[in-house]
Design a protein around this motif. Structure first.
Motif, PDB file in Angstrom:
ATOM      1  N   THR A   1       0.834  -1.213   0.000  1.00 19.46           N
ATOM      2  CA  THR A   1       0.000   0.000   0.000  1.00 19.46           C
ATOM      3  C   THR A   1       0.865   1.258   0.000  1.00 19.46           C
ATOM      4  O   THR A   1       0.717   2.125  -0.863  1.00 19.46           O
ATOM      5  CB  THR A   1      -0.998   0.025   1.164  1.00 19.46           C
ATOM      6  OG1 THR A   1      -1.781  -1.183   1.133  1.00 19.46           O
ATOM      7  CG2 THR A   1      -1.939   1.225   1.053  1.00 19.46           C
TER       8      THR A   1
ATOM      9  N   ASP B   1       1.643   8.643  -6.158  1.00 23.20           N
ATOM     10  CA  ASP B   1       0.380   7.946  -5.934  1.00 23.20           C
ATOM     11  C   ASP B   1       0.189   6.945  -7.072  1.00 23.20           C
ATOM     12  O   ASP B   1       0.752   7.090  -8.152  1.00 23.20           O
ATOM     13  CB  ASP B   1      -0.769   8.960  -5.913  1.00 23.20           C
ATOM     14  CG  ASP B   1      -2.108   8.341  -5.548  1.00 23.20           C
ATOM     15  OD1 ASP B   1      -2.120   7.205  -5.036  1.00 23.20           O
ATOM     16  OD2 ASP B   1      -3.143   9.009  -5.766  1.00 23.20           O
ATOM     17  N   GLY B   2      -0.633   5.922  -6.829  1.00 28.04           N
ATOM     18  CA  GLY B   2      -0.892   4.943  -7.880  1.00 28.04           C
ATOM     19  C   GLY B   2      -0.090   3.675  -7.683  1.00 28.04           C
ATOM     20  O   GLY B   2       0.413   3.398  -6.590  1.00 28.04           O
TER      21      GLY B   2
ATOM     22  N   ASP C   1      -5.404   8.107  -4.258  1.00 29.32           N
ATOM     23  CA  ASP C   1      -6.200   6.975  -4.741  1.00 29.32           C
ATOM     24  C   ASP C   1      -5.638   5.654  -4.241  1.00 29.32           C
ATOM     25  O   ASP C   1      -6.378   4.678  -4.054  1.00 29.32           O
ATOM     26  CB  ASP C   1      -6.233   6.953  -6.267  1.00 29.32           C
ATOM     27  CG  ASP C   1      -7.075   8.073  -6.848  1.00 29.32           C
ATOM     28  OD1 ASP C   1      -8.033   8.505  -6.171  1.00 29.32           O
ATOM     29  OD2 ASP C   1      -6.781   8.516  -7.974  1.00 29.32           O
TER      30      ASP C   1
ATOM     31  N   LYS D   1      -6.320   1.180  -7.279  1.00 33.24           N
ATOM     32  CA  LYS D   1      -7.445   1.701  -8.067  1.00 33.24           C
ATOM     33  C   LYS D   1      -7.177   1.627  -9.562  1.00 33.24           C
ATOM     34  O   LYS D   1      -8.061   1.235 -10.345  1.00 33.24           O
ATOM     35  CB  LYS D   1      -7.750   3.140  -7.656  1.00 33.24           C
ATOM     36  CG  LYS D   1      -8.977   3.717  -8.343  1.00 33.24           C
ATOM     37  CD  LYS D   1      -9.294   5.118  -7.830  1.00 33.24           C
ATOM     38  CE  LYS D   1     -10.526   5.692  -8.523  1.00 33.24           C
ATOM     39  NZ  LYS D   1     -10.843   7.064  -8.008  1.00 33.24           N
ATOM     40  N   ASN D   2      -5.995   2.016  -9.987  1.00 34.78           N
ATOM     41  CA  ASN D   2      -5.641   2.025 -11.416  1.00 34.78           C
ATOM     42  C   ASN D   2      -4.335   1.274 -11.622  1.00 34.78           C
ATOM     43  O   ASN D   2      -3.308   1.852 -11.968  1.00 34.78           O
ATOM     44  CB  ASN D   2      -5.520   3.463 -11.935  1.00 34.78           C
ATOM     45  CG  ASN D   2      -6.832   4.217 -11.873  1.00 34.78           C
ATOM     46  OD1 ASN D   2      -7.808   3.824 -12.517  1.00 34.78           O
ATOM     47  ND2 ASN D   2      -6.871   5.294 -11.099  1.00 34.78           N
TER      48      ASN D   2
ATOM     49  N   ARG E   1      -1.282  -5.840 -11.895  1.00 31.17           N
ATOM     50  CA  ARG E   1      -2.446  -6.714 -11.748  1.00 31.17           C
ATOM     51  C   ARG E   1      -2.029  -8.179 -11.794  1.00 31.17           C
ATOM     52  O   ARG E   1      -2.504  -9.010 -11.009  1.00 31.17           O
ATOM     53  CB  ARG E   1      -3.473  -6.431 -12.844  1.00 31.17           C
ATOM     54  CG  ARG E   1      -4.330  -5.204 -12.612  1.00 31.17           C
ATOM     55  CD  ARG E   1      -5.556  -5.209 -13.508  1.00 31.17           C
ATOM     56  NE  ARG E   1      -5.218  -5.297 -14.921  1.00 31.17           N
ATOM     57  CZ  ARG E   1      -4.962  -4.259 -15.705  1.00 31.17           C
ATOM     58  NH1 ARG E   1      -4.993  -3.030 -15.190  1.00 31.17           N
ATOM     59  NH2 ARG E   1      -4.656  -4.414 -16.972  1.00 31.17           N
TER      60      ARG E   1
END
Length: 452
Positions: A195, A248-249, A323, A327-328, A334
């Protein structure tokens, strides 16, 4: 009745005194995180003030060697991904100003199978800072002795949460770390596995060997084990975190950079990560498992309510509403999650512990370096280079600090073409793909075996 009333009054007084004493003791023992807002014009002076607000001289002994644990999350320049040159420069100048012997300070790098540390220290201008100050520059995988963990920490190894299960035969750590001070130099950013990443995660590369990806399924517990090790082997542990650029991200690489102009420091690795997470908009005790576990084991303070903020307390109340990393997510991130915690775990994770593992290194370098960076990263880098911090980075070896060494009042002109792609970048990517295979621990083990 009068005696009873007097006794009641004394009891009340004792309760009040006990409460005040407990409060005072709690305040005295509270973890402390220093936080300041900064600018290029004052950044060097600000780092000196920051470190002393956090009491670094109380834990970083002057008669011991001190390693500055540099963070390189990407061998290319990408805002917030790696230790900034002004962060490294500010820490070194502060230590020299406070009487630390430069001969007992060195830069410290680890290596990963997907990051070229030598390219990274050049592209991120860290080696320029080390050389300018005449310091030693240590790459832990080049000529350094490593020692088995049980020889280093003894019975503490019995208390590990997960490392004994991950490494059945144990593992080795750099021998030079024993008795040495360590100052971690992370940046404020998110991470697809944890995170956020910061001081605790910065020990990951230095303490574990190149099979550290084996710990990814239990990464939170691993970071706690590593903090136990640090507290055992190091003379002093301190962290200085740069938040001039933040990310971020889906970090620690493919992020959305922002300029936030903050810097943090602490003796408590858990507390500084908690405060940074709170700034990003996370609840560290809820959202960061590694912080919560470390807090519960008494290795540091992860609850922001119990952390003393020194410096700019107003800045500590900011919430950037990130975010976060999930989130993206990128295609690569992934699929990393699918391999470690999802439907691809059974079909593929086993291969990462065999001679087949280099397929994953090739996939990572190919996607991140040869596709994502030129396709999406360059635009974000160029936008960041238009900021004051970006101009300072682009002109680092040309601009000079003011006479009092407070900072850089002139950061130079914009240089959006600092990042050059095309055929040169493509060839560099091919070299990095080859490096990921030829320098992988699996290939190295095969070569050692056939050399006997």
């Amino acid at each position: 009745p009068a005696l009873a009333s007097q006794a009641k009054g004394l009891l009340h007084t004792e309760i009040v005194l006990f409460t005040e004493l407990r409060s005072a003791c709690s305040t005295m023992s509270r973890s402390k995180v220093a936080l300041l807002r900064t600018s290029p014009a004052t950044v060097l002076e600000d780092y000196h003030r920051l470190m002393n607000l956090a009491g670094y001289q109380d834990v970083i002994a002057k008669d011991a060697d001190t390693g500055l644990k540099i963070n390189i999350s990407w061998h290319f320049f990408y805002p917030a991904a790696s230790t900034t040159p002004w962060q490294l420069d500010g820490v070194i100048r502060a230590m020299k100003r406070d009487g630390y012997d430069p001969d007992l300070i060195h830069g410290c790098h680890n290596r990963t199978v997907v990051i070229d540390a030598h390219l990274g220290e050049r592209e991120n201008k860290q080696v320029d800072v080390i050389n300018a100050h005449g310091l030693r520059n240590v790459h832990l995988y080049e000529g350094e002795d490593w020692i088995h963990i049980r020889d280093a920490v003894g019975d503490l190894a019995d208390d590990f949460l997960v490392l004994n299960d991950v490494y059945k035969k144990g593992f080795s750590i750099p021998k030079r770390f024993i008795g040495e001070n360590i100052i971690h130099l992370p940046t404020v950013k998110t991470h697809i596995f944890t995170t956020t990443t910061g001081a605790m995660k910065n020990a990951f590369g230095g303490l574990l060997n190149e099979h550290r990806h084996w710990t990814h399924p239990v990464i939170h517990e691993t970071l706690v084990d590593l903090l136990m090790i640090q507290k055992k082997i190091h003379r002093g542990v301190f962290a200085v975190m740069d938040g001039t650029f933040v990310g971020d991200g889906p970090g620690p690489r493919c992020m959305v950079p922002h300029v936030k102009n903050v810097i943090l420091a602490s003796q408590d690795q858990v507390a500084i990560d908690a405060v940074a997470a709170k700034l990003m908009g996370f609840d560290p005790m809820r959202d960061l498992k590694f912080v919560r576990i470390a807090h519960e084991l008494g290795l540091g303070c992860g609850d922001p309510r119990d952390i003393e903020i020194v410096g700019d307390q107003e800045a500590a109340e900011m919430n950037w509403h990130f975010d976060g990393p999930f989130k993206n997510m990128t295609f690569a991130s992934r699929n990393q999650h699918r391999i470690y915690w999802g439907p691809l775990k059974k079909p593929l994770e086993w291969s990462l512990k065999t001679w087949l593992a280099p397929w994953s290194y090739v996939a990572s370098v190919s996607y991140n370096d040869m596709f994502w960076y030129p396709m999406y990263g360059k635009t974000r880098v160029n936008d960041a280079l238009m900021s004051e911090w970006g101009r300072l980075f682009a002109n680092w070896n040309q601009v000079q600090p003011d006479p009092e060494a407070k900072g850089f009042p002139d950061v130079g002109t914009e240089n959006p073409e600092l990042v050059r792609l095309g055929i040169k970048h493509f060839l560099e990517g091919l070299r990095l793909v080859g490096m990921a295979v030829t320098e992988s621990p699996e290939v190295s083990a095969w070569q050692r075996q056939h050399a006997r």
